[in-house]
Design a protein around this motif. Structure first.
Motif, PDB file in Angstrom:
ATOM      1  N   ASN A 244       1.034  -1.357   0.409  1.00  0.00           N
ATOM      2  CA  ASN A 244      -0.374  -1.708   0.329  1.00  0.00           C
ATOM      3  C   ASN A 244      -0.761  -1.922  -1.130  1.00  0.00           C
ATOM      4  N   ASP A 245      -1.125  -3.135  -1.453  1.00  0.00           N
ATOM      5  CA  ASP A 245      -1.389  -3.499  -2.843  1.00  0.00           C
ATOM      6  C   ASP A 245      -2.541  -2.693  -3.443  1.00  0.00           C
ATOM      7  N   LEU A 246      -3.620  -2.530  -2.687  1.00  0.00           N
ATOM      8  CA  LEU A 246      -4.765  -1.776  -3.193  1.00  0.00           C
ATOM      9  C   LEU A 246      -4.387  -0.328  -3.462  1.00  0.00           C
ATOM     10  N   LEU A 247      -3.744   0.307  -2.496  1.00  0.00           N
ATOM     11  CA  LEU A 247      -3.441   1.729  -2.638  1.00  0.00           C
ATOM     12  C   LEU A 247      -2.381   2.000  -3.698  1.00  0.00           C
ATOM     13  N   LEU A 248      -1.302   1.229  -3.666  1.00  0.00           N
ATOM     14  CA  LEU A 248      -0.157   1.541  -4.527  1.00  0.00           C
ATOM     15  C   LEU A 248      -0.275   0.926  -5.924  1.00  0.00           C
ATOM     16  N   ASN A 249      -0.538  -0.356  -5.982  1.00  0.00           N
ATOM     17  CA  ASN A 249      -0.590  -1.014  -7.296  1.00  0.00           C
ATOM     18  C   ASN A 249      -1.913  -0.778  -8.023  1.00  0.00           C
ATOM     19  N   LYS A 250      -3.003  -1.095  -7.336  1.00  0.00           N
ATOM     20  CA  LYS A 250      -4.292  -1.096  -8.025  1.00  0.00           C
ATOM     21  C   LYS A 250      -4.826   0.316  -8.282  1.00  0.00           C
ATOM     22  N   ILE A 251      -4.792   1.177  -7.263  1.00  0.00           N
ATOM     23  CA  ILE A 251      -5.365   2.517  -7.435  1.00  0.00           C
ATOM     24  C   ILE A 251      -4.346   3.484  -8.016  1.00  0.00           C
ATOM     25  N   LEU A 252      -3.214   3.667  -7.354  1.00  0.00           N
ATOM     26  CA  LEU A 252      -2.258   4.706  -7.748  1.00  0.00           C
ATOM     27  C   LEU A 252      -1.632   4.425  -9.115  1.00  0.00           C
ATOM     28  N   LYS A 253      -1.065   3.254  -9.276  1.00  0.00           N
ATOM     29  CA  LYS A 253      -0.280   2.979 -10.476  1.00  0.00           C
ATOM     30  C   LYS A 253      -1.108   2.458 -11.648  1.00  0.00           C
ATOM     31  N   GLY A 271       8.584  -5.115   5.802  1.00  0.00           N
ATOM     32  CA  GLY A 271       8.869  -6.427   5.268  1.00  0.00           C
ATOM     33  C   GLY A 271       9.265  -6.342   3.809  1.00  0.00           C
ATOM     34  N   SER A 272      10.106  -7.260   3.381  1.00  0.00           N
ATOM     35  CA  SER A 272      10.632  -7.203   2.022  1.00  0.00           C
ATOM     36  C   SER A 272       9.603  -7.608   0.982  1.00  0.00           C
ATOM     37  N   LYS A 273       8.945  -8.724   1.172  1.00  0.00           N
ATOM     38  CA  LYS A 273       8.086  -9.284   0.129  1.00  0.00           C
ATOM     39  C   LYS A 273       6.949  -8.332  -0.231  1.00  0.00           C
ATOM     40  N   GLN A 274       6.237  -7.827   0.798  1.00  0.00           N
ATOM     41  CA  GLN A 274       5.119  -6.929   0.513  1.00  0.00           C
ATOM     42  C   GLN A 274       5.599  -5.607  -0.075  1.00  0.00           C
ATOM     43  N   ALA A 275       6.693  -5.077   0.450  1.00  0.00           N
ATOM     44  CA  ALA A 275       7.205  -3.815  -0.084  1.00  0.00           C
ATOM     45  C   ALA A 275       7.563  -3.964  -1.557  1.00  0.00           C
ATOM     46  N   ILE A 276       8.213  -5.050  -1.890  1.00  0.00           N
ATOM     47  CA  ILE A 276       8.654  -5.294  -3.276  1.00  0.00           C
ATOM     48  C   ILE A 276       7.460  -5.502  -4.197  1.00  0.00           C
ATOM     49  N   GLU A 277       6.524  -6.331  -3.774  1.00  0.00           N
ATOM     50  CA  GLU A 277       5.431  -6.723  -4.660  1.00  0.00           C
ATOM     51  C   GLU A 277       4.268  -5.736  -4.687  1.00  0.00           C
ATOM     52  N   HIS A 278       4.158  -4.920  -3.655  1.00  0.00           N
ATOM     53  CA  HIS A 278       2.959  -4.082  -3.519  1.00  0.00           C
ATOM     54  C   HIS A 278       3.178  -2.623  -3.889  1.00  0.00           C
ATOM     55  N   GLY A 279       4.248  -2.317  -4.616  1.00  0.00           N
ATOM     56  CA  GLY A 279       4.298  -1.013  -5.249  1.00  0.00           C
ATOM     57  C   GLY A 279       5.256   0.013  -4.693  1.00  0.00           C
ATOM     58  N   LEU A 280       6.003  -0.290  -3.629  1.00  0.00           N
ATOM     59  CA  LEU A 280       6.979   0.673  -3.121  1.00  0.00           C
ATOM     60  C   LEU A 280       8.186   0.707  -4.057  1.00  0.00           C
ATOM     61  N   ASP A 281       8.738   1.899  -4.278  1.00  0.00           N
ATOM     62  CA  ASP A 281       9.892   2.051  -5.159  1.00  0.00           C
ATOM     63  C   ASP A 281      11.173   2.421  -4.420  1.00  0.00           C
ATOM     64  N   ILE A 282      11.080   3.321  -3.428  1.00  0.00           N
ATOM     65  CA  ILE A 282      12.267   3.742  -2.681  1.00  0.00           C
ATOM     66  C   ILE A 282      11.966   3.651  -1.194  1.00  0.00           C
ATOM     67  N   GLU A 283      12.793   2.905  -0.484  1.00  0.00           N
ATOM     68  CA  GLU A 283      12.630   2.709   0.953  1.00  0.00           C
ATOM     69  C   GLU A 283      13.562   3.654   1.710  1.00  0.00           C
ATOM     70  N   MET A 284      12.978   4.467   2.589  1.00  0.00           N
ATOM     71  CA  MET A 284      13.765   5.429   3.351  1.00  0.00           C
ATOM     72  C   MET A 284      13.579   5.212   4.854  1.00  0.00           C
TER      73      MET A 284
END
Length: 732
Positions: A244-253, A271-284
């Motif tokens: 989530n771009d708002l939660l991870l990139n804009k607010i958290l980071k 999904g790959s594109k959103q996970a990569i671009e929207h702030g996720l670092d480790i996928e489990m």
């Protein structure tokens, strides 16, 4: 045979030697700043090695870089104890004989202590257990807000009030991370129900988001400097929270300047594109299109594995974004797995047992004590009936990811027998029997025991006894206090309400001990002599309950959430399905900022028991409130609390702020300070609570920032949200 062993060991020795040499290069001079060491490591890594860091390599580990001597990260559930070792692939336990842990009380109990010192003790103790087991990331604590009493996972969280949760989460994180173990703050964000948790799309006002649901996460990041954060399964405004771009990139980071790693909840990436671009670092834990656990190279199929490498090769993903993820992961590693200064830890120690018992004792809440039946005076009491399955049932297993394999668990029955067995005859009957949960189909099947026979035997025993201690409540089965399913009703399961009422007809001395992480209805409340809310207390459960019943410890816990009289009195449920559980997987939080006591107090709906409520075996008085202005934006409230009773006890003094004559929608009052003080009989102490500018502000959506109304406010001092003893007006 000896020569063969040496021959077989040679490859391992070569690998070890190589890793050590490479590792020296990565560690550099340990006096160098971590950021310099990170950049050096990053410069030596290939793209494949960088991508490998960004996804799991087993059920509970993410990859390191063997070529460079960078060890992988080892993660563990849960926030109340260290999960049993599992197989590399899959969810079954590995059947070790040395991984039985100590179970600490659930976080609802910790919140009920209203004592940050207990939170620090908790964090240090569980951090030592995680460190001893060589875990790098502890998947907790959870700080999702208690919005509905049906949420199956409420027991893992810290109640309904964002201020209380914000204060209590910081020492927990600090204590864990003192051990070189990363706390993982979860579930970010708005994971306030288990029903449809994988797919429900949540929305709310920006004001509710900022004032109610984000503050505890904000405190964990900005004050405790948490090293990792876990995303939630649900969606928020159309995007999954793990991407989530708002939660991870804009607010958290960006806004909060979080410098750690974001870890997905297991299977929470879509999904790959959103996970990569929207702030996720480790996928489990991602499912891989039919590939079962144990399949060859299964982890290469994760969204942030081979697909990520393909996007990088095609120019569809940025190397700069990849490097940011790797820096965060390396930073996490240098703080944990590559931290040579971390202590050794300890496991199921006497000190940890003592800590677990103390936390449990401070969190138990006395809800009713008619004619001071508690603490128990056994003069004339020859026969005690203990009734209820929860008196003997293990409550450290089940419940989802918080389930534990424990070294020991003192049941309530055992604790009562140990404490009172030399003074009276103690007899036990189940009274009711829980069904069996089949977690693979998320359902509960009725018990094979005859419910009528169990009830009749219990009532017969109650009639023959001088005192009844009923130990009931919820358990960790599906549709109770358990992950992946919400409760279907606020009522006690297995006809316990009927059983308690019938017991009370044949015995006038009935002490009800409730074990749950949620509010329940109490149609029998007027018939019970005493009610004790005891939560899930872990390994020392029975000992802690016996301490309270006996008076060896004076109860001092306060409710961290409201007990409504009925479900319809709860704000989330008053607006229909769109507010809970959602319509067509769309949900809007129509209760807005009026969560818990804010709703009850503002709407004048009397609860069964209010937020902050809890009785004691002694009494307290409040007097002499004085409010002084320490500077332009800060105030200090001082007042005197006296123990007016006959026994040593603790009181949680609570400060609420009320805006007089507001021009916007505001709660009747909001908790903005508290202090737990311990007093001898007759002793007085001056309590001082600081109130800063944040106590008066609200989130102004028109300017998209925090704002404050000028004018008159009241500072309210009391023992709960509805027991206000002192007040004074101020002007800001």
């Amino acid at each position: 045979m000896r020569k063969l062993k040496i021959f077989l060991l040679l490859p391992a020795l070569v690998i070890c030697f190589t890793s050590v040499n490479a590792q020296k290069a990565i560690y550099l001079d340990e006096n160098q700043p971590i950021e310099k060491r990170i950049e050096h490591a990053l410069s030596l890594m290939t793209v494949d090695e960088k991508v490998a860091l960004c996804h799991a390599q087993s059920t509970f580990t993410s990859a390191g870089v063997p070529r460079l001597g960078i060890p992988y990260l080892k993660m563990s559930d849960g926030p109340h104890g260290i999960r049993a070792e599992g197989n590399w692939d899959g969810w079954k336990n590995a059947d070790w004989t040395i991984d039985s842990c100590l179970a600490f009380p659930a976080l609802t109990c910790l919140a009920a202590t209203f004592n940050p010192q207990m939170s620090l003790l908790y964090g240090r103790s569980i951090g030592e257990e995680a460190r001893y087991r060589e875990k790098n990331v502890l998947l907790g604590p959870g700080v999702n807000i208690y919005r509905t009493p049906l949420n199956g996972r409420n027991f893992e969280y810290m109640g309904e009030d964002p201020f209380l949760a914000s204060i209590m989460v910081v020492p927990y994180i600090t204590g864990v991370q003192e051990n070189g173990v990363a706390a993982c703050l979860k579930h970010y964000a708005f994971n306030n129900q288990e029903k449809n948790r994988f797919f429900v799309d949540v929305d709310m006002s920006d004001r509710a988001m900022r004032e109610i649901y984000l503050p505890a996460f904000h405190a964990g990041v900005t004050k405790a400097k948490v090293w990792s954060v876990m995303g939630a399964y649900n969606l928020f405004r159309g995007q999954y929270c793990n991407q989530n771009d708002l939660l991870l990139n804009k607010i958290l980071k960006t806004e909060w300047k979080f410098d750690g790693a974001v870890i997905s909840d297991w299977g929470g990436v879509h999904g790959s594109k959103q996970a990569i671009e929207h702030g996720l670092d480790i996928e489990m834990g991602t499912g891989t299109d039919g590939l079962s656990s144990g399949a060859k190279n299964v982890y290469d199929y994760y969204y942030m594995a081979n697909p990520y490498k393909k996007m990088l090769a095609n120019g569809e993903a940025s190397v700069a974004t990849l490097n940011d993820k790797v820096r965060r992961i390396l930073r996490l590693m240098y703080r944990t797995s590559m931290n040579n200064d971390k202590p050794y830890g300890s496991f199921v120690s006497e000190a940890h047992s003592k800590a677990a018992k103390q936390i449990a004792e401070e969190g138990i809440v006395l809800l009713k004590n008619q004619n001071s039946i508690l603490p128990l005076n056994l003069n004339g009491i020859k026969k005690i009936a203990v009734i209820g399955e929860n008196a003997t049932r293990s409550l450290t297993i089940g419940g989802g990811s918080s389930g534990l394999k424990v070294k020991y668990e003192i049941s309530p029955l055992k604790g009562i027998q140990n404490r009172f067995g030399s003074q009276a005859q103690i007899n036990y009957q189940m009274g009711y029997a829980a069904g069996e949960t089949a977690y693979h189909v998320n359902d509960e099947f009725p018990s094979k025991l005859n419910a009528d026979s169990l009830r009749k035997e219990a009532i017969k025993l109650a009639a023959e006894s001088d005192l009844v201690i009923f130990v009931g409540g919820l358990n960790k089965n599906s549709f109770q206090d358990s992950e992946d399913a919400d409760r279907k009703t606020m009522d006690l399961p297995y006809n316990q309400n009927l059983l308690v009422a019938e017991i009370a007809k044949v015995n006038k001395k009935v002490v009800v001990v409730l074990i749950s992480g949620n509010a329940i209805t109490m149609p029998w409340l007027n018939q019970a002599s005493a009610v004790v809310q005891s939560w899930y207390l872990g390994s020392e459960s029975g000992n802690a309950i016996a301490s309270i019943l006996s008076g060896d410890v004076n109860p001092s816990g306060k409710l961290p959430f409201t007990f409504p009289k009925q479900l319809s009195d709860n704000g989330a449920h008053s607006f229909g399905e769109i507010s809970y559980p959602g319509v067509n997987l769309k949900q809007y939080y129509k209760d807005d900022i009026l969560v818990g006591y804010r709703w009850h107090d503002t709407k004048k709906i009397a609860p069964q028991f209010e937020f902050g409520y809890g009785l004691s075996y002694t009494t307290f008085s409040y007097k002499d409130l004085k409010v002084s202005k320490t500077d332009e934006k800060n105030f200090t409230a001082t007042f005197t609390v006296t123990n007016t009773g006959k026994v040593y006890g603790a009181e949680v003094s609570q400060l609420y702020v009320k805006k007089v004559g507001t021009s916007i929608v505001r709660a009747e009052k909001e908790l903005k300070g508290f202090d737990k003080i311990f007093l001898k009989p007759g002793e007085s102490k001056i309590v001082s609570i600081n109130i800063d500018a944040e106590a008066f502000r609200y989130y102004n959506e028109s300017i998209k920032n925090w704002d404050s109304e000028k004018g008159k406010y009241e500072l309210l001092i009391g023992g709960s949200s509805r027991q206000i003893f002192l007040k004074e007006a101020i002007i800001i």
